[in-house]
Design a protein around this motif. Sequence first.
Motif, mmCIF file in Angstrom:
data_model
loop_
_atom_site.group_PDB
_atom_site.id
_atom_site.type_symbol
_atom_site.label_atom_id
_atom_site.label_comp_id
_atom_site.label_asym_id
_atom_site.label_seq_id
_atom_site.Cartn_x
_atom_site.Cartn_y
_atom_site.Cartn_z
ATOM 1 N N MET A 132 1.334 -0.949 -0.008
ATOM 2 C CA MET A 132 0.007 0.586 -0.148
ATOM 3 C C MET A 132 0.905 1.246 0.411
ATOM 4 O O MET A 132 0.966 2.426 -0.773
ATOM 5 C CB MET A 132 -0.955 -0.124 1.241
ATOM 6 C CG MET A 132 -2.167 0.933 0.980
ATOM 7 S SD MET A 132 -3.132 0.889 -0.421
ATOM 8 C CE MET A 132 -4.662 0.439 0.433
ATOM 9 N N GLY A 133 1.986 1.236 0.466
ATOM 10 C CA GLY A 133 3.097 2.130 0.505
ATOM 11 C C GLY A 133 3.346 2.467 -0.237
ATOM 12 O O GLY A 133 3.076 4.087 -1.028
ATOM 13 N N ARG A 134 4.152 2.284 -1.144
ATOM 14 C CA ARG A 134 4.328 1.901 -3.195
ATOM 15 C C ARG A 134 3.778 2.426 -3.463
ATOM 16 O O ARG A 134 3.478 3.756 -4.257
ATOM 17 C CB ARG A 134 4.739 0.543 -3.278
ATOM 18 C CG ARG A 134 5.860 0.038 -4.274
ATOM 19 C CD ARG A 134 6.023 -0.372 -5.046
ATOM 20 N NE ARG A 134 5.662 -0.855 -6.177
ATOM 21 C CZ ARG A 134 5.871 -2.404 -7.062
ATOM 22 N NH1 ARG A 134 5.936 -2.915 -6.146
ATOM 23 N NH2 ARG A 134 5.308 -2.209 -7.600
ATOM 24 N N LEU A 135 2.439 2.112 -3.337
ATOM 25 C CA LEU A 135 1.297 2.909 -4.541
ATOM 26 C C LEU A 135 1.071 3.885 -3.764
ATOM 27 O O LEU A 135 0.655 4.903 -4.789
ATOM 28 C CB LEU A 135 -0.325 1.884 -4.012
ATOM 29 C CG LEU A 135 -1.134 2.729 -4.824
ATOM 30 C CD1 LEU A 135 -1.342 2.161 -5.935
ATOM 31 C CD2 LEU A 135 -2.361 1.827 -4.781
ATOM 32 N N LEU A 191 -7.085 4.575 6.754
ATOM 33 C CA LEU A 191 -5.732 3.965 6.408
ATOM 34 C C LEU A 191 -5.375 5.063 5.915
ATOM 35 O O LEU A 191 -3.745 5.242 5.737
ATOM 36 C CB LEU A 191 -5.986 2.729 5.379
ATOM 37 C CG LEU A 191 -6.477 2.142 5.367
ATOM 38 C CD1 LEU A 191 -7.207 0.668 4.769
ATOM 39 C CD2 LEU A 191 -5.638 0.949 6.045
ATOM 40 N N LEU A 192 -5.982 6.327 5.134
ATOM 41 C CA LEU A 192 -5.007 7.419 4.586
ATOM 42 C C LEU A 192 -4.220 8.006 5.860
ATOM 43 O O LEU A 192 -3.148 7.969 5.203
ATOM 44 C CB LEU A 192 -5.580 8.150 4.010
ATOM 45 C CG LEU A 192 -6.356 7.792 2.841
ATOM 46 C CD1 LEU A 192 -7.668 7.896 2.407
ATOM 47 C CD2 LEU A 192 -5.385 6.810 1.518
ATOM 48 N N LYS A 193 -4.678 7.922 6.914
ATOM 49 C CA LYS A 193 -4.027 9.219 7.515
ATOM 50 C C LYS A 193 -2.861 8.207 8.338
ATOM 51 O O LYS A 193 -2.147 9.034 9.148
ATOM 52 C CB LYS A 193 -4.917 9.278 8.597
ATOM 53 C CG LYS A 193 -6.099 10.725 8.392
ATOM 54 C CD LYS A 193 -6.832 11.398 9.241
ATOM 55 C CE LYS A 193 -8.281 11.983 8.547
ATOM 56 N NZ LYS A 193 -8.995 12.631 9.709
ATOM 57 N N THR A 194 -2.610 6.756 8.637
ATOM 58 C CA THR A 194 -1.776 6.686 9.056
ATOM 59 C C THR A 194 -0.649 7.007 7.885
ATOM 60 O O THR A 194 0.906 6.060 8.567
ATOM 61 C CB THR A 194 -1.333 4.497 8.904
ATOM 62 O OG1 THR A 194 -2.432 3.983 7.806
ATOM 63 C CG2 THR A 194 -2.964 4.642 9.819
ATOM 64 N N SER A 195 0.175 6.945 6.837
ATOM 65 C CA SER A 195 1.055 6.911 5.898
ATOM 66 C C SER A 195 1.153 8.797 5.909
ATOM 67 O O SER A 195 0.661 9.137 5.599
ATOM 68 C CB SER A 195 1.088 6.088 4.802
ATOM 69 O OG SER A 195 1.698 6.387 3.853
ATOM 70 N N GLN A 196 2.282 9.131 6.133
ATOM 71 C CA GLN A 196 2.872 10.338 5.735
ATOM 72 C C GLN A 196 3.184 10.584 3.406
ATOM 73 O O GLN A 196 2.734 11.229 3.079
ATOM 74 C CB GLN A 196 4.731 10.712 6.013
ATOM 75 C CG GLN A 196 5.254 11.911 5.237
ATOM 76 C CD GLN A 196 6.917 11.615 5.804
ATOM 77 O OE1 GLN A 196 7.425 11.172 5.899
ATOM 78 N NE2 GLN A 196 7.342 12.915 4.853
ATOM 79 N N ALA A 197 2.956 9.576 3.140
ATOM 80 C CA ALA A 197 2.784 9.839 2.152
ATOM 81 C C ALA A 197 0.919 9.529 1.705
ATOM 82 O O ALA A 197 0.933 10.558 0.731
ATOM 83 C CB ALA A 197 3.019 8.164 0.553
ATOM 84 N N ALA A 198 0.540 8.828 2.279
ATOM 85 C CA ALA A 198 -0.864 9.683 1.851
ATOM 86 C C ALA A 198 -1.179 10.665 2.053
ATOM 87 O O ALA A 198 -1.656 12.060 1.114
ATOM 88 C CB ALA A 198 -1.780 8.425 2.988
ATOM 89 N N THR A 199 -0.763 11.424 3.506
ATOM 90 C CA THR A 199 -1.194 12.475 3.876
ATOM 91 C C THR A 199 -0.979 14.312 2.924
ATOM 92 O O THR A 199 -1.032 15.033 2.066
ATOM 93 C CB THR A 199 -0.367 13.037 5.451
ATOM 94 O OG1 THR A 199 -0.681 12.404 6.220
ATOM 95 C CG2 THR A 199 -0.231 14.447 5.422
#
Length: 82
Positions: free
Chosen positions: A1-4, A63-71
């Motif tokens: 998911m992080g790579r995406l 799920l979106l808020k758990t990642s710096q990439a998503a932010t």
Amino acid sequence: MGRLRRQYCEELRKCITEFERKKDQPPLGIDLPPLAASVVWARSLFVSVKGPHRVMKMLGETLLKTSQAATEAGKLFDELTS
């Protein structure tokens, strides 16, 4: 998911860069007046990132808020669409 998410951020950066570079003289479509061609071009950039953004939103806010990439993706999308 992080790579995406990282890949999506990269796509957003490319769209922002392309928009900034070509916004004053956008590519003109065949058989379209300049203003219409500009709108079609800008809309195509938006559509290219809107679909993946919608999918990421459907995954859920937690799920979106758990990642710096998503932010970062959210900020980049907001920058592109504002």
